[in-house]
Design a protein around this motif. Structure first.
Motif, PDB file in Angstrom:
ATOM      1  N   VAL A 142      19.238  20.072  35.317  1.00 17.97           N
ATOM      2  CA  VAL A 142      18.258  20.732  36.185  1.00 17.97           C
ATOM      3  C   VAL A 142      17.921  19.763  37.305  1.00 17.97           C
ATOM      4  O   VAL A 142      17.668  18.579  37.062  1.00 17.97           O
ATOM      5  N   TYR A 143      17.931  20.263  38.548  1.00 11.88           N
ATOM      6  CA  TYR A 143      17.543  19.431  39.684  1.00 11.88           C
ATOM      7  C   TYR A 143      16.478  20.164  40.486  1.00 11.88           C
ATOM      8  O   TYR A 143      16.640  21.350  40.810  1.00 11.88           O
ATOM      9  N   VAL A 144      15.397  19.464  40.818  1.00 10.72           N
ATOM     10  CA  VAL A 144      14.315  20.029  41.615  1.00 10.72           C
ATOM     11  C   VAL A 144      14.127  19.179  42.862  1.00 10.72           C
ATOM     12  O   VAL A 144      13.916  17.962  42.772  1.00 10.72           O
ATOM     13  N   GLY A 145      14.210  19.805  44.026  1.00  3.44           N
ATOM     14  CA  GLY A 145      14.040  19.072  45.282  1.00  3.44           C
ATOM     15  C   GLY A 145      13.811  20.019  46.436  1.00  3.44           C
ATOM     16  O   GLY A 145      13.827  21.242  46.273  1.00  3.44           O
ATOM     17  N   LEU A 165      33.788  18.308  33.478  1.00  5.29           N
ATOM     18  CA  LEU A 165      33.216  18.022  32.162  1.00  5.29           C
ATOM     19  C   LEU A 165      32.500  19.236  31.585  1.00  5.29           C
ATOM     20  O   LEU A 165      31.964  19.174  30.474  1.00  5.29           O
ATOM     21  N   GLY A 166      32.468  20.330  32.336  1.00  4.30           N
ATOM     22  CA  GLY A 166      31.821  21.540  31.856  1.00  4.30           C
ATOM     23  C   GLY A 166      30.307  21.464  31.857  1.00  4.30           C
ATOM     24  O   GLY A 166      29.648  22.042  30.993  1.00  4.30           O
ATOM     25  N   VAL A 167      29.743  20.746  32.827  1.00  6.30           N
ATOM     26  CA  VAL A 167      28.289  20.579  32.913  1.00  6.30           C
ATOM     27  C   VAL A 167      27.744  21.408  34.073  1.00  6.30           C
ATOM     28  O   VAL A 167      27.942  21.050  35.230  1.00  6.30           O
ATOM     29  N   PRO A 168      27.055  22.506  33.815  1.00  8.58           N
ATOM     30  CA  PRO A 168      26.494  23.311  34.891  1.00  8.58           C
ATOM     31  C   PRO A 168      25.213  22.697  35.440  1.00  8.58           C
ATOM     32  O   PRO A 168      24.432  22.081  34.699  1.00  8.58           O
ATOM     33  N   MET A 169      24.991  22.850  36.756  1.00 11.21           N
ATOM     34  CA  MET A 169      23.754  22.390  37.373  1.00 11.21           C
ATOM     35  C   MET A 169      22.919  23.584  37.812  1.00 11.21           C
ATOM     36  O   MET A 169      23.433  24.527  38.415  1.00 11.21           O
ATOM     37  N   PHE A 170      21.637  23.523  37.508  1.00 17.64           N
ATOM     38  CA  PHE A 170      20.675  24.541  37.908  1.00 17.64           C
ATOM     39  C   PHE A 170      19.745  23.895  38.928  1.00 17.64           C
ATOM     40  O   PHE A 170      18.955  23.015  38.579  1.00 17.64           O
ATOM     41  N   LEU A 171      19.868  24.323  40.180  1.00 14.55           N
ATOM     42  CA  LEU A 171      19.137  23.674  41.257  1.00 14.55           C
ATOM     43  C   LEU A 171      17.995  24.547  41.744  1.00 14.55           C
ATOM     44  O   LEU A 171      18.193  25.722  42.074  1.00 14.55           O
ATOM     45  N   PHE A 172      16.797  23.963  41.785  1.00 13.78           N
ATOM     46  CA  PHE A 172      15.596  24.652  42.225  1.00 13.78           C
ATOM     47  C   PHE A 172      15.115  24.014  43.522  1.00 13.78           C
ATOM     48  O   PHE A 172      14.796  22.822  43.546  1.00 13.78           O
ATOM     49  N   LEU A 190      30.142  25.147  42.413  1.00 17.61           N
ATOM     50  CA  LEU A 190      31.204  24.274  41.913  1.00 17.61           C
ATOM     51  C   LEU A 190      31.040  23.950  40.433  1.00 17.61           C
ATOM     52  O   LEU A 190      32.029  23.825  39.709  1.00 17.61           O
ATOM     53  N   THR A 191      29.821  23.795  39.981  1.00 12.37           N
ATOM     54  CA  THR A 191      29.574  23.434  38.581  1.00 12.37           C
ATOM     55  C   THR A 191      29.386  24.664  37.694  1.00 12.37           C
ATOM     56  O   THR A 191      29.082  24.517  36.513  1.00 12.37           O
ATOM     57  N   ARG A 192      29.524  25.843  38.275  1.00 10.86           N
ATOM     58  CA  ARG A 192      29.296  27.100  37.550  1.00 10.86           C
ATOM     59  C   ARG A 192      27.868  27.173  37.008  1.00 10.86           C
ATOM     60  O   ARG A 192      27.626  27.634  35.898  1.00 10.86           O
ATOM     61  N   GLY A 193      26.955  26.698  37.824  1.00  4.53           N
ATOM     62  CA  GLY A 193      25.538  26.749  37.489  1.00  4.53           C
ATOM     63  C   GLY A 193      24.840  27.830  38.286  1.00  4.53           C
ATOM     64  O   GLY A 193      25.391  28.903  38.504  1.00  4.53           O
ATOM     65  N   VAL A 213      16.613  28.215  31.134  1.00  4.47           N
ATOM     66  CA  VAL A 213      17.696  27.236  31.200  1.00  4.47           C
ATOM     67  C   VAL A 213      17.706  26.364  29.952  1.00  4.47           C
ATOM     68  O   VAL A 213      18.766  26.056  29.396  1.00  4.47           O
ATOM     69  N   ALA A 214      16.529  25.965  29.478  1.00  7.76           N
ATOM     70  CA  ALA A 214      16.451  25.131  28.275  1.00  7.76           C
ATOM     71  C   ALA A 214      17.002  25.861  27.064  1.00  7.76           C
ATOM     72  O   ALA A 214      17.733  25.282  26.250  1.00  7.76           O
TER      73      ALA A 214
END
Length: 244
Positions: A142-145, A165-172, A190-193, A213-214
Motif C-alpha cells: 500500500v502506498y499513500v502520497g 515477484l507477483g507483488v501488487p501495489m495499491f496506490l492511494f 504494471l504490478t496488477r494492483g 486490501v488487508a
C-alpha cells in the motif's frame, strides 16, 4: 537492511487539492481488486504500508495513524497480518520498520515519525519492496502520497521488477496532481494492483479501502467475500456486488 528491535532503520539505498473522489473511481478501484488472482488462501499475510512523510503529508499521516488499526481488525477472522512501515522524508531519508503483527506496535512506530520537508523517494520504496519480496512473500504494498518528483520511466522499470515477484501495489493519491496520477496509475497497472484518489474528507472511504486490501492480502478473494458478508457495508460490499 540492519535490524533494530525498537526504532525504524534506514534502508540500504542511499498545494493539495481536495476534490472528492467520485463513486465511479472507487468502483473502478474495487473492480480491479476483485479481478485479481488471490495471492494466498489463508494464514498470515505480509503487507508493506508505505507513506510519503514529506511536510505536505502531515494530515494524511495523522489520518493513517488512526485508520491503521482497522486493517488488523479486518483480517482478524481470516488469519493474521504482518505489516512493515516504510516512509521517506527530508533529504534522502528513507526508513523501514521491523515487521509487526499487531496494531499497537504499528501505532507506536508511526507515532514516533514526524513529517519533514523534502522530495519524493518512491524509487527507494519500490526497491525496498522488491528486496523484501525476494526474501519472503509480500502479498501487497500500500502506498499513500500526493505528488511525484522522480523519473516516471525509472519508477516503471522498478515496478516491473516488483511485478515479476507477483507483488501488487495499491496506490492511494490525495489531491489531483496530474504527473503523480499518471505515474501511480501506471505503477498499479504494471504490478496488477489498483489506484484510487481520495481527499481529506474521505476518512471512511479510505478506512474501508485499506481494510479491503488487508483482507485480500491475508486471504484472497474468498476472504473478501466472507468479510463482505459479515460487514454488509462499505467497500467490501461494493466489491462483492461486482463479483461474477
Amino acid at each position: 537492511m540492519a535490524a533494530q528491535s525498537k526504532t525504524p532503520v534506514r534502508t540500504e539505498e542511499g498545494a493539495i487539492e481536495t476534490t472528492r473522489s467520485s463513486g465511479a473511481e472507487v468502483d473502478a478501484f474495487l473492480t480491479r481488486v476483485k479481478s485479481m488472482t488471490p495471492t494466498t488462501v489463508s494464514g498470515r499475510g505480509r503487507l508493506i504500508f508505505a507513506m510519503d512523510a514529506t511536510m505536505s503529508r502531515q494530515p494524511t499521516w495523522d489520518l493513517a495513524l488512526k485508520l491503521q488499526a482497522d486493517m488488523f481488525r479486518a483480517v482478524k477472522e481470516v488469519g493474521g497480518l504482518d505489516v512493515q512501515l516504510v516512509y521517506f522524508r527530508g533529504l534522502n531519508e528513507t526508513r523501514a520498520s521491523k515487521w509487526v503483527g499487531d496494531p499497537e506496535a504499528l501505532a507506536r512506530l508511526m507515532a514516533r515519525v514526524a513529517c519533514a520537508g523534502g522530495f519524493t523517494q518512491i524509487r527507494k520504496v519500490l526497491s525496498h519492496a522488491r528486496r523484501e519480496g525476494k526474501q519472503a512473500k509480500v502479498n501487497a504494498v500500500v502506498y499513500v502520497g500526493d505528488c511525484m518528483e522522480e523519473d516516471i520511466d525509472e519508477l516503471c522499470a522498478r515496478a516491473g521488477e516488483l511485478a515479476l515477484l507477483g507483488v501488487p501495489m495499491f496506490l492511494f493519491q490525495e489531491g489531483r496532481e496530474p504527473r503523480a496520477e499518471r505515474a501511480f496509475k501506471e505503477i498499479a497497472r504494471l504490478t496488477r494492483g489498483a489506484y484510487c484518489h481520495f481527499d481529506a474528507g474521505s476518512a471512511k472511504q479510505l478506512r474501508e479501502l485499506l481494510a479491503a486490501v488487508a483482507v485480500y492480502a491475508t486471504g484472497g478473494r474468498k476472504a473478501l467475500q466472507d468479510y463482505g458478508a459479515a460487514t454488509k457495508s462499505g467497500a467490501a460490499v461494493r466489491l462483492l456486488e461486482q463479483l461474477s
